[in-house]
Design an enzyme around this catalytic site. Structure first.
Site, PDB file in Angstrom:
ATOM      1  N   HIS A  30     -43.060  28.649 -49.380  1.00 41.10           N
ATOM      2  CA  HIS A  30     -42.417  29.081 -48.132  1.00 41.10           C
ATOM      3  C   HIS A  30     -41.111  29.768 -48.520  1.00 41.10           C
ATOM      4  O   HIS A  30     -40.486  29.410 -49.525  1.00 41.10           O
ATOM      5  CB  HIS A  30     -42.139  27.823 -47.304  1.00 41.10           C
ATOM      6  CG  HIS A  30     -41.602  28.052 -45.933  1.00 41.10           C
ATOM      7  ND1 HIS A  30     -40.297  28.404 -45.705  1.00 41.10           N
ATOM      8  CD2 HIS A  30     -42.180  27.964 -44.712  1.00 41.10           C
ATOM      9  CE1 HIS A  30     -40.104  28.514 -44.392  1.00 41.10           C
ATOM     10  NE2 HIS A  30     -41.226  28.256 -43.772  1.00 41.10           N
ATOM     11  N   ASP A  62     -40.660  20.657 -52.409  1.00 36.25           N
ATOM     12  CA  ASP A  62     -40.524  21.013 -51.002  1.00 36.25           C
ATOM     13  C   ASP A  62     -41.567  20.183 -50.244  1.00 36.25           C
ATOM     14  O   ASP A  62     -42.763  20.479 -50.303  1.00 36.25           O
ATOM     15  CB  ASP A  62     -40.762  22.506 -50.825  1.00 36.25           C
ATOM     16  CG  ASP A  62     -40.773  22.905 -49.350  1.00 36.25           C
ATOM     17  OD1 ASP A  62     -40.659  22.023 -48.489  1.00 36.25           O
ATOM     18  OD2 ASP A  62     -40.921  24.111 -49.077  1.00 36.25           O
ATOM     19  N   GLN A  66     -44.104  19.931 -45.661  1.00 30.60           N
ATOM     20  CA  GLN A  66     -45.462  19.761 -45.119  1.00 30.60           C
ATOM     21  C   GLN A  66     -46.171  18.556 -45.721  1.00 30.60           C
ATOM     22  O   GLN A  66     -47.351  18.349 -45.446  1.00 30.60           O
ATOM     23  CB  GLN A  66     -46.305  21.018 -45.385  1.00 30.60           C
ATOM     24  CG  GLN A  66     -45.781  22.288 -44.755  1.00 30.60           C
ATOM     25  CD  GLN A  66     -45.913  22.310 -43.228  1.00 30.60           C
ATOM     26  OE1 GLN A  66     -46.603  21.487 -42.627  1.00 30.60           O
ATOM     27  NE2 GLN A  66     -45.219  23.242 -42.586  1.00 30.60           N
ATOM     28  N   LYS A  81     -40.784  18.355 -38.111  1.00 19.06           N
ATOM     29  CA  LYS A  81     -42.210  18.510 -38.408  1.00 19.06           C
ATOM     30  C   LYS A  81     -42.901  17.153 -38.509  1.00 19.06           C
ATOM     31  O   LYS A  81     -44.084  17.071 -38.795  1.00 19.06           O
ATOM     32  CB  LYS A  81     -42.392  19.269 -39.719  1.00 19.06           C
ATOM     33  CG  LYS A  81     -41.946  20.733 -39.654  1.00 19.06           C
ATOM     34  CD  LYS A  81     -42.268  21.419 -40.957  1.00 19.06           C
ATOM     35  CE  LYS A  81     -41.504  22.709 -41.164  1.00 19.06           C
ATOM     36  NZ  LYS A  81     -41.970  23.811 -40.348  1.00 19.06           N
ATOM     37  N   CYS A 108     -43.864  32.693 -42.985  1.00 15.47           N
ATOM     38  CA  CYS A 108     -42.762  32.580 -43.954  1.00 15.47           C
ATOM     39  C   CYS A 108     -43.285  32.404 -45.379  1.00 15.47           C
ATOM     40  O   CYS A 108     -42.666  31.709 -46.200  1.00 15.47           O
ATOM     41  CB  CYS A 108     -41.799  31.437 -43.611  1.00 15.47           C
ATOM     42  SG  CYS A 108     -41.024  31.609 -42.018  1.00 15.47           S
TER      43      CYS A 108
HETATM   44  C1  LIG Z   1     -43.539  24.349 -46.776  1.00 11.01           C
HETATM   45  C2  LIG Z   1     -42.294  24.541 -45.961  1.00 11.01           C
HETATM   46  N1  LIG Z   1     -41.102  24.483 -46.560  1.00 11.01           N
HETATM   47  C3  LIG Z   1     -39.950  24.619 -45.890  1.00 11.01           C
HETATM   48  C4  LIG Z   1     -39.960  24.853 -44.543  1.00 11.01           C
HETATM   49  C5  LIG Z   1     -38.657  25.022 -43.840  1.00 11.01           C
HETATM   50  O1  LIG Z   1     -38.477  24.039 -42.878  1.00 11.01           O
HETATM   51  P1  LIG Z   1     -37.256  24.179 -41.855  1.00 11.01           P
HETATM   52  O2  LIG Z   1     -37.425  25.499 -41.181  1.00 11.01           O
HETATM   53  O3  LIG Z   1     -37.418  23.020 -40.932  1.00 11.01           O
HETATM   54  O4  LIG Z   1     -36.017  24.105 -42.673  1.00 11.01           O
HETATM   55  C6  LIG Z   1     -41.165  24.950 -43.864  1.00 11.01           C
HETATM   56  C7  LIG Z   1     -41.192  25.266 -42.415  1.00 11.01           C
HETATM   57  O5  LIG Z   1     -42.157  25.800 -41.897  1.00 11.01           O
HETATM   58  C8  LIG Z   1     -42.371  24.770 -44.587  1.00 11.01           C
HETATM   59  O6  LIG Z   1     -43.570  24.834 -43.999  1.00 11.01           O
END
Ligand SMILES: Cc1ncc(COP(=O)(O)O)c(C=O)c1O
Length: 418
Positions: A131, A208, A211, A234, A374
């Site tokens: 992401h 990260d 998810q 999430k 993203c």
């Molecule tokens: C795999 C992953 N990493 C990071 C993020 C970023 O999360 P946030 O926008 O809540 O900071 C997301 C959000 O969709 C994500 O799916």
């Protein structure tokens, strides 16, 4: 077949938004939890109750409400720590996963004296599957410091290409930043294996977990990661709060990211010293109501059992992979079985733009996400500009998966494709 361990109808009753009728009185089918989850009444009540009874600035007031707010905030930290198998001092509250990752990346360019300092010749290893939140901060770190960004490719199946893992992690690699579950293909990379390879060469690992923590049991000690980042919104919790787990000795050695009140030890006009972690990384009046909501989300998921959550999503994902693969003209991005794969199912429909697919589904009351989610480089690697993505959570049913498949067929007929 719905997992016997999770009473989905009882779960659904806790989520007021799921009772909504949308687009000409159709029941809402919410398949966009990968973007943000719906919130149960338990989370909404926890926030409301904080504001109604204890509202005050944590770590500041010398009065009863201030004490209560501090207890709520620190209680939430202890709860999150237990959920992850960490110590409370290793849990830093941030705004979201994005801020948590930026915190680490910034520390690595702002360490004037210590072991975190990154410079020319050093390497940062990420993957093509990330992401943007786990990609752009590392690009920026490299731009600030002269370090080199390297990445692991993805295979056509949407898995990480680990053939070159040992050669890609070198003695100069300072950190490996990798997703624990792709938000597009659902792929679950072998993070523990990557940790072992990285640690052998003296590199740190950041996972990260935006998810993964919401969808599968995660134990930071078993995983061996040095840092791990995720967002409350999430995982049934509120917006505006996220978590950075960091191993205690690493947080101890790290310089602050954002500075100001609540994170200082002594301030003089000539300079300041900083509190130990986690307070060193939490400047300003903290988001206590959000912490209360996050704690309630952790309680909710713990009561369901994360193993049950994962099993339920696996059965929905298996159903979706079957149902979608039967539709001619639909290509699923990513693995076509549930092995090492979570509940994000992105797909393209031949001859129909993802935005059109999304719009037709929306008319049917089905909420999905369209675009590059993203993860632009990942889409490029898989040979598509954009995709439609369905993501599942504790409140989704097999009937909703069938409705998705019917909706895709309807979109194909509508656009005379397939
Ligand atoms: C795999 C992953 N990493 C990071 C993020 C970023 O999360 P946030 O926008 O809540 O900071 C997301 C959000 O969709 C994500 O799916």
């Amino acid at each position: 077949m719905i997992s016997v361990h999770l009473d989905v109808e009882a779960v659904r009753a806790d989520f007021p938004a799921l009772a909504r009728k949308v687009r000409n009185d159709k029941p809402l089918i919410y398949l966009d939890s990968g973007a943000t989850s719906q919130k149960p009444v338990q989370v909404l009540d926890a926030e409301r109750s904080f504001y109604e009874r204890h509202n005050s600035a944590a770590h500041r007031g010398t009065h009863l409400l201030g004490e209560e707010a501090t207890d709520v905030y620190e209680g939430a930290r202890a709860k999150v720590a237990a959920f992850l198998g960490a110590d409370a001092g290793e849990v830093v509250f941030t705004k979201n996963a994005t801020e948590a990752i930026n915190l680490v990346a910034y520390a690595m360019s702002n360490d004037r004296s210590g072991s975190f300092r990154v410079g020319p010749g050093d390497e940062i290893l990420i993957t093509e599957m990330e992401h943007h939140a786990n990609l752009v901060p590392w690009q920026q770190l490299c731009e600030r410091t002269g370090a080199t960004l390297r990445w692991l490719d993805v295979t056509p199946e949407g898995r990480l290409d680990l053939d070159d893992l040992d050669s890609m992690i070198t003695g100069r690699t300072r950190i490996v930043a990798v997703t624990q579950q792709s938000n597009v293909t659902g792929t679950i990379p072998p993070v523990a294996e990557i940790v072992r390879a990285a640690h052998e060469k003296g590199a740190l690992v950041l996972a990260d977990a935006a998810q993964s923590v919401p969808h599968q049991p995660v134990d930071v000690a078993a995983l061996g990661v040095d840092f791990l980042a995720f967002s409350a919104h999430k995982m049934l919790g509120p917006y505006g709060i996220g978590v950075l787990f960091g191993r205690a000795e690493l947080l101890e050695a790290m310089p602050p990211f954002l500075t100001g009140g609540s994170m200082i030890e002594v301030v003089r006009m000539e300079g300041s010293t900083f509190l130990p972690p986690p307070q060193r990384f939490e400047p300003g009046v903290p988001a206590v109501a959000e912490a209360a909501g996050l704690a309630a989300a952790v309680d909710y998921l713990t009561a369901l059992g994360m193993g049950n959550v994962a099993a339920h999503e696996e059965s929905l994902t298996a159903h979706a992979l079957d149902a979608l693969s039967e539709i001619s003209g639909v290509r699923i991005l990513g693995p076509d079985t549930t092995k090492d794969r979570g509940g994000a199912v992105a797909f393209e429909v031949e001859g129909v733009h993802p935005h059109d697919v999304g719009q037709v589904l929306d008319e049917l009351g089905i909420a999905v996400r369209t675009g590059h989610h993203c993860a632009w480089p990942l889409h490029r690697a898989l040979g598509v500009q954009a995709s439609t993505r369905a993501t599942f959570y504790v409140y989704n049913t097999h009937d909703e998966v069938d409705a998705l498949a019917d909706g895709i067929r309807y979109a194909q007929r509508f656009f005379q494709a397939g």
